[in-house]
Motif scaffolding. Structure first.
Motif, PDB file in Angstrom:
ATOM      1  N   ASP A 248      34.682 -11.233  -1.842  1.00 20.41           N
ATOM      2  CA  ASP A 248      35.772 -12.206  -1.779  1.00 20.41           C
ATOM      3  C   ASP A 248      35.431 -13.387  -2.673  1.00 20.41           C
ATOM      4  N   LEU A 249      36.445 -13.962  -3.275  1.00 18.35           N
ATOM      5  CA  LEU A 249      36.261 -15.102  -4.170  1.00 18.35           C
ATOM      6  C   LEU A 249      37.151 -16.249  -3.703  1.00 18.35           C
ATOM      7  N   LEU A 250      36.549 -17.403  -3.519  1.00 18.55           N
ATOM      8  CA  LEU A 250      37.292 -18.581  -3.085  1.00 18.55           C
ATOM      9  C   LEU A 250      38.042 -19.187  -4.260  1.00 18.55           C
ATOM     10  N   VAL A 251      39.188 -19.761  -3.950  1.00 17.88           N
ATOM     11  CA  VAL A 251      40.055 -20.344  -4.977  1.00 17.88           C
ATOM     12  C   VAL A 251      40.318 -21.798  -4.607  1.00 17.88           C
ATOM     13  N   ILE A 252      40.146 -22.671  -5.602  1.00 18.72           N
ATOM     14  CA  ILE A 252      40.370 -24.098  -5.368  1.00 18.72           C
ATOM     15  C   ILE A 252      41.482 -24.612  -6.280  1.00 18.72           C
ATOM     16  N   SER A 253      42.029 -25.749  -5.887  1.00 16.91           N
ATOM     17  CA  SER A 253      43.028 -26.420  -6.728  1.00 16.91           C
ATOM     18  C   SER A 253      42.292 -27.220  -7.798  1.00 16.91           C
ATOM     19  N   GLU A 254      43.066 -27.812  -8.673  1.00 16.24           N
ATOM     20  CA  GLU A 254      42.489 -28.617  -9.750  1.00 16.24           C
ATOM     21  C   GLU A 254      41.638 -29.766  -9.205  1.00 16.24           C
ATOM     22  N   ASP A 255      42.010 -30.294  -8.031  1.00 20.83           N
ATOM     23  CA  ASP A 255      41.267 -31.420  -7.457  1.00 20.83           C
ATOM     24  C   ASP A 255      40.146 -30.973  -6.506  1.00 20.83           C
ATOM     25  N   GLY A 256      39.872 -29.676  -6.435  1.00 20.24           N
ATOM     26  CA  GLY A 256      38.738 -29.183  -5.658  1.00 20.24           C
ATOM     27  C   GLY A 256      39.034 -28.780  -4.230  1.00 20.24           C
ATOM     28  N   ALA A 257      40.289 -28.832  -3.818  1.00 24.17           N
ATOM     29  CA  ALA A 257      40.652 -28.442  -2.450  1.00 24.17           C
ATOM     30  C   ALA A 257      40.732 -26.911  -2.347  1.00 24.17           C
ATOM     31  N   LEU A 258      40.259 -26.379  -1.252  1.00 21.09           N
ATOM     32  CA  LEU A 258      40.337 -24.946  -0.990  1.00 21.09           C
ATOM     33  C   LEU A 258      41.796 -24.549  -0.790  1.00 21.09           C
ATOM     34  N   VAL A 259      42.284 -23.598  -1.601  1.00 20.18           N
ATOM     35  CA  VAL A 259      43.693 -23.201  -1.488  1.00 20.18           C
ATOM     36  C   VAL A 259      43.887 -21.710  -1.264  1.00 20.18           C
ATOM     37  N   GLY A 260      42.823 -20.921  -1.400  1.00 20.56           N
ATOM     38  CA  GLY A 260      43.012 -19.496  -1.218  1.00 20.56           C
ATOM     39  C   GLY A 260      41.735 -18.700  -1.323  1.00 20.56           C
ATOM     40  N   LEU A 261      41.908 -17.390  -1.184  1.00 22.23           N
ATOM     41  CA  LEU A 261      40.808 -16.438  -1.261  1.00 22.23           C
ATOM     42  C   LEU A 261      41.387 -15.134  -1.793  1.00 22.23           C
ATOM     43  N   ALA A 262      40.661 -14.513  -2.697  1.00 22.47           N
ATOM     44  CA  ALA A 262      41.097 -13.222  -3.226  1.00 22.47           C
ATOM     45  C   ALA A 262      39.970 -12.220  -3.074  1.00 22.47           C
ATOM     46  N   SER A 263      40.312 -11.033  -2.605  1.00 22.11           N
ATOM     47  CA  SER A 263      39.329  -9.966  -2.467  1.00 22.11           C
ATOM     48  C   SER A 263      39.297  -9.142  -3.749  1.00 22.11           C
ATOM     49  N   ARG A 264      38.287  -8.282  -3.867  1.00 22.29           N
ATOM     50  CA  ARG A 264      38.232  -7.363  -5.003  1.00 22.29           C
ATOM     51  C   ARG A 264      39.481  -6.484  -5.024  1.00 22.29           C
ATOM     52  N   VAL A 265      39.943  -6.094  -3.853  1.00 20.87           N
ATOM     53  CA  VAL A 265      41.133  -5.246  -3.771  1.00 20.87           C
ATOM     54  C   VAL A 265      42.366  -6.023  -4.229  1.00 20.87           C
ATOM     55  N   ASP A 266      42.509  -7.276  -3.800  1.00 21.07           N
ATOM     56  CA  ASP A 266      43.650  -8.088  -4.226  1.00 21.07           C
ATOM     57  C   ASP A 266      43.716  -8.162  -5.748  1.00 21.07           C
ATOM     58  N   ILE A 267      42.589  -8.453  -6.357  1.00 19.54           N
ATOM     59  CA  ILE A 267      42.537  -8.611  -7.811  1.00 19.54           C
ATOM     60  C   ILE A 267      42.716  -7.267  -8.504  1.00 19.54           C
ATOM     61  N   GLY A 268      42.035  -6.243  -8.002  1.00 21.03           N
ATOM     62  CA  GLY A 268      42.141  -4.915  -8.609  1.00 21.03           C
ATOM     63  C   GLY A 268      43.552  -4.370  -8.590  1.00 21.03           C
ATOM     64  N   VAL A 269      44.227  -4.509  -7.471  1.00 18.67           N
ATOM     65  CA  VAL A 269      45.599  -4.018  -7.358  1.00 18.67           C
ATOM     66  C   VAL A 269      46.522  -4.784  -8.315  1.00 18.67           C
ATOM     67  N   ALA A 270      46.312  -6.084  -8.437  1.00 22.91           N
ATOM     68  CA  ALA A 270      47.138  -6.876  -9.350  1.00 22.91           C
ATOM     69  C   ALA A 270      46.921  -6.435 -10.798  1.00 22.91           C
ATOM     70  N   ILE A 271      45.680  -6.161 -11.161  1.00 27.08           N
ATOM     71  CA  ILE A 271      45.392  -5.701 -12.526  1.00 27.08           C
ATOM     72  C   ILE A 271      46.006  -4.322 -12.755  1.00 27.08           C
ATOM     73  N   LEU A 272      45.795  -3.412 -11.826  1.00 25.97           N
ATOM     74  CA  LEU A 272      46.304  -2.049 -11.988  1.00 25.97           C
ATOM     75  C   LEU A 272      47.828  -1.987 -11.977  1.00 25.97           C
ATOM     76  N   SER A 273      48.467  -2.908 -11.266  1.00 25.09           N
ATOM     77  CA  SER A 273      49.933  -2.892 -11.224  1.00 25.09           C
ATOM     78  C   SER A 273      50.531  -3.142 -12.609  1.00 25.09           C
ATOM     79  N   ALA A 274      49.807  -3.831 -13.456  1.00 26.48           N
ATOM     80  CA  ALA A 274      50.285  -4.073 -14.824  1.00 26.48           C
ATOM     81  C   ALA A 274      50.243  -2.794 -15.665  1.00 26.48           C
ATOM     82  N   TRP A 275      49.525  -1.809 -15.231  1.00 26.53           N
ATOM     83  CA  TRP A 275      49.427  -0.553 -15.978  1.00 26.53           C
ATOM     84  C   TRP A 275      50.772   0.187 -15.991  1.00 26.53           C
TER      85      TRP A 275
END
Length: 156
Positions: A121-148
């Motif tokens: 899992d990878l944490l996601v922050i806003s420009e000002d450093g606030a925690l705004v989300g989390l993405a898993s390997r599956v979340d990212i992988g599916v998003a990349i593969l969907s572009a195929w």
């Protein structure tokens, strides 16, 4: 595509002033393996992983064994628990620096960081450093593969 397009927005976090006991309770309650620590402004200050908490349960001799293949179980040690003083220590005593990206990070860079740091899992922050989300390997992988889907089939 950016990581904010595929991340989860509902991320459980805990105050950096919490105790190990409180952090363990949150992990159990929400069945999570990564717990971000935030300051009073919601800014990411560190992270505790499930494995960091479970290390408190392992016996001291664990690190002395080159392998565990011959160990059937740990016997009486299996039923011991950390001392109350251990559980009431600040969670910051177990915290590690967090690996994170800003919400505008590209997906390939995010996935590369996850591979490089062996993260699920990878944490996601806003420009000002606030925690705004989390993405898993599956979340990212599916998003990349969907572009195929837009790739035209090669001609035979």
């Amino acid at each position: 595509m950016e990581i904010r397009d595929c991340m989860k927005h509902n991320v459980f976090s805990i105050s950096a002033t919490a105790t190990i006991r409180q952090a363990a309770g949150l992990v159990v309650e929400h069945h999570i393996g990564l717990l971000p620590l935030v300051d009073e402004l919601g800014k990411l200050v560190g992270v505790v992983k499930l494995g960091d908490l479970l290390l408190l349960e392992l016996p001291d001799f664990f690190n002395l064994l080159p392998d565990l293949d011959f160990v059937h179980d740990f016997g009486a040690v299996e039923t011991t628990r950390p001392a109350p003083e251990e559980l009431d220590r600040p969670i910051t005593t177990l915290a590690q620096p967090a690996t994170f990206v800003e919400e505008t990070c590209g997906l390939l860079r995010a996935y590369a960081l996850m591979l490089k740091h062996n993260l699920h899992d990878l944490l996601v922050i806003s420009e000002d450093g606030a925690l705004v989300g989390l993405a898993s390997r599956v979340d990212i992988g599916v998003a990349i593969l969907s572009a195929w889907k837009t790739v035209r089939p090669s001609k035979p």
